[in-house]
Enzyme design. Structure first.
Site, PDB file in Angstrom:
ATOM      1  N   ARG A  44       0.924  -1.028   0.119  1.00 30.87           N
ATOM      2  CA  ARG A  44      -0.050  -0.217   0.048  1.00 30.87           C
ATOM      3  C   ARG A  44       0.776   1.130  -0.206  1.00 30.87           C
ATOM      4  NH1 ARG A  44       2.601   1.828   3.737  1.00 30.87           N
ATOM      5  NH2 ARG A  44       1.084   3.539   3.787  1.00 30.87           N
ATOM      6  N   GLY A  45       0.147   2.388   0.046  1.00 33.12           N
ATOM      7  CA  GLY A  45       1.099   3.870  -0.299  1.00 33.12           C
ATOM      8  C   GLY A  45       1.056   3.842  -1.866  1.00 33.12           C
ATOM      9  N   ALA A  46       0.808   5.249  -1.993  1.00 29.57           N
ATOM     10  CA  ALA A  46       0.685   5.564  -3.701  1.00 29.57           C
ATOM     11  C   ALA A  46       1.969   5.236  -4.434  1.00 29.57           C
ATOM     12  CB  ALA A  46       0.290   6.950  -3.601  1.00 29.57           C
ATOM     13  N   ARG A  81      -7.493  -0.032  -6.655  1.00 29.55           N
ATOM     14  CA  ARG A  81      -7.796   1.103  -5.886  1.00 29.55           C
ATOM     15  C   ARG A  81      -7.830   2.363  -6.585  1.00 29.55           C
ATOM     16  NH1 ARG A  81      -4.172   1.160  -0.567  1.00 29.55           N
ATOM     17  NH2 ARG A  81      -6.049   2.274   0.265  1.00 29.55           N
ATOM     18  N   GLN A 185      -1.933   2.399  10.014  1.00 27.40           N
ATOM     19  CA  GLN A 185      -0.560   2.438   9.216  1.00 27.40           C
ATOM     20  C   GLN A 185       0.603   3.273  10.128  1.00 27.40           C
ATOM     21  OE1 GLN A 185      -3.650   2.967   7.892  1.00 27.40           O
ATOM     22  NE2 GLN A 185      -3.498   2.650   5.635  1.00 27.40           N
ATOM     23  N   ASP A 226      -2.055  10.908  -2.020  1.00 25.05           N
ATOM     24  CA  ASP A 226      -2.142   9.847  -3.068  1.00 25.05           C
ATOM     25  C   ASP A 226      -2.756  10.431  -4.243  1.00 25.05           C
ATOM     26  OD1 ASP A 226      -2.698   8.471  -0.376  1.00 25.05           O
ATOM     27  OD2 ASP A 226      -2.776   6.869  -1.919  1.00 25.05           O
ATOM     28  N   ASN A 236      -5.461  12.248   0.617  1.00 23.08           N
ATOM     29  CA  ASN A 236      -4.508  11.590   1.290  1.00 23.08           C
ATOM     30  C   ASN A 236      -5.321  10.804   2.322  1.00 23.08           C
ATOM     31  OD1 ASN A 236      -1.876  10.707   1.923  1.00 23.08           O
ATOM     32  ND2 ASN A 236      -1.914  11.767   3.836  1.00 23.08           N
ATOM     33  N   LYS A 237      -4.432  10.072   3.180  1.00 21.60           N
ATOM     34  CA  LYS A 237      -5.332   9.359   4.092  1.00 21.60           C
ATOM     35  C   LYS A 237      -6.452   9.924   4.958  1.00 21.60           C
ATOM     36  CE  LYS A 237      -5.139   5.730   4.506  1.00 21.60           C
ATOM     37  NZ  LYS A 237      -6.001   4.771   3.714  1.00 21.60           N
TER      38      LYS A 237
HETATM   39  O1  MRU Z   1      -4.441   3.357   2.098  1.00 21.86           O
HETATM   40  P1  MRU Z   1      -3.056   3.680   2.234  1.00 21.86           P
HETATM   41  O2  MRU Z   1      -2.301   3.103   3.427  1.00 21.86           O
HETATM   42  O3  MRU Z   1      -2.418   3.110   0.778  1.00 21.86           O
HETATM   43  O4  MRU Z   1      -3.047   5.174   2.231  1.00 21.86           O
HETATM   44  C1  MRU Z   1      -1.565   5.720   2.153  1.00 21.86           C
HETATM   45  C2  MRU Z   1      -1.499   7.192   2.228  1.00 21.86           C
HETATM   46  O5  MRU Z   1      -2.566   7.770   2.302  1.00 21.86           O
HETATM   47  C3  MRU Z   1      -0.242   7.587   2.093  1.00 21.86           C
HETATM   48  O6  MRU Z   1      -0.092   9.047   2.830  1.00 21.86           O
HETATM   49  C4  MRU Z   1       0.068   7.993   0.366  1.00 21.86           C
HETATM   50  O7  MRU Z   1      -0.091   7.069  -0.184  1.00 21.86           O
HETATM   51  C5  MRU Z   1       1.402   8.620   0.276  1.00 21.86           C
HETATM   52  S1  MRU Z   1       2.514   7.570   0.428  1.00 21.86           S
HETATM   53  C6  MRU Z   1       4.319   8.130   0.196  1.00 21.86           C
END
Ligand code: MRU
Length: 332
Positions: A44-46, A81, A185, A226, A236-237
């Site tokens: 996970r993470g963009a 996603r 996270q 994201d 973002n999250k």
């Molecule tokens: O749902 P996730 O864990 O994929 O969400 C991740 C985030 O929101 C991060 O802040 C974002 O992807 C940036 S990661 C460098």
């Protein structure tokens, strides 16, 4: 530690669902396995899902009919996603790389492009970390939300990259990490990374960030993204928006750190960003243990939108930009 890599003709991931308690490697040998790993958040993470998707295209390119397999892989991966633009970007980069090459070279070229994406992502994070580190002062405590570290990227991290670079530059930086309900996270991944690196950090419940800011316990906020719209609005999250509101009320700079692969010039503003909705059960339970009465319902939006007006600056590998001028980083 790696996040995503190619080994033995398959994609290897650290299974982030098990961290920090178990370090297990997950092997994906098919596009479907990788798509399920993204949906289930083993990766996970963009930026990390962008790189993983690119490797998944490389898997598809090894099929007997590579063009057909690439088209199917694209369609499947884009359904995993919807919010992080890096996923579509990773898929597109591989498609572009193989467009005009003979069929027998498609597999080699696709894999080479995916490898390049991984290396580029790490280099971008190091560069943006360097730019962002200048914004932090010796002695600052930085609040971050979710995990925008090495585990969310090819390596080094975006928000945590800024913190790492400042520390490498000799600044004494402490971190406050939001736990980040519902998937935790911040508690599981950000605290894991910071403790592995010996960076002083404290975990807080998501609702506590305003109080810490009011008490002068936080000097800067740095988060990842994201998707960044053309006008500088940031997805973002979920919870990021509330942190930005509290930061503004307390006069605390709020920075977004992201590589240019997270900028979507086709998306004019936040209104056009698709917000992923996940299973209600993620909210109704913590790490598998129910926390609400049987039959309770929940909302589970995975992301929220922070409007450009609440963002002090966006840090990319091209430099530091006012949010309204973020598209300049694509041209520089
Ligand atoms: O749902 P996730 O864990 O994929 O969400 C991740 C985030 O929101 C991060 O802040 C974002 O992807 C940036 S990661 C460098």
């Amino acid at each position: 530690m790696f996040t995503v890599r190619w080994a033995d003709d398959s994609i290897e991931l650290i299974d982030q669902r098990l961290l920090p308690f178990e370090r297990c490697t997950l092997k994906c040998k098919t596009v479907e396995e990788l798509a399920c790993a993204i949906e289930g958040m083993a990766v996970r993470g963009a930026p990390a899902i962008g790189v993983a998707a690119a490797f998944s295209m490389a898997l598809a390119a090894r099929e007997d009919e590579p063009r057909k397999a690439l088209a199917c892989a694209r369609e499947r991966l884009l359904r995993t996603r919807p919010t992080a633009i890096n996923l579509a970007w990773g898929v597109q980069r591989v498609e572009n790389a193989v467009r005009n090459v003979p069929d027998e070279e498609v597999a080699v070229r696709a894999l080479a492009e995916a490898q390049r994406l991984l290396e580029e992502d790490i280099a971008r994070n190091r560069a943006l970390g360097h730019h962002g580190s200048a914004l932090l002062e010796d002695g600052d405590t930085v609040l971050t939300h979710c995990n925008a570290g090495a585990l969310a990227t090819g390596g080094y991290g975006t928000a945590l990259g800024v913190i790492r670079a400042a520390i490498e530059a000799g600044k004494r930086i402490k971190v406050v990490a939001d736990e980040t309900r519902p998937r935790l996270q911040g508690a599981r991944l950000t605290m894991f990374e910071l403790m592995e690196d010996g960076i002083p950090a404290r975990l807080i419940p998501d609702g506590a960030s305003g109080l810490l800011m009011r008490r002068g316990m936080v000097q800067k906020v740095v988060v990842g993204a994201d998707r960044i719209a053309a006008n500088g609005d940031v997805a973002n999250k979920v919870g990021t928006y509330m942190v930005a509101l509290a930061a503004q009320d307390n006069g605390i700079p709020f920075y977004v750190a992201a590589p240019t692969s997270t900028i979507d010039p086709e998306t004019a503003s936040a209104e056009d960003i698709v917000i992923e909705e996940r299973d209600e059960n993620e909210v109704l339970a913590v790490l598998g243990t129910p926390i609400a009465p049987p039959g309770a319902r929940a909302y589970n939006y995975a992301f929220d939108i922070t409007p450009a007006r609440l963002i002090t600056a966006i840090i990319t590998e091209q430099g530091v930009f006012p949010p309204g001028e973020v598209l300049r980083s694509l041209n520089d």
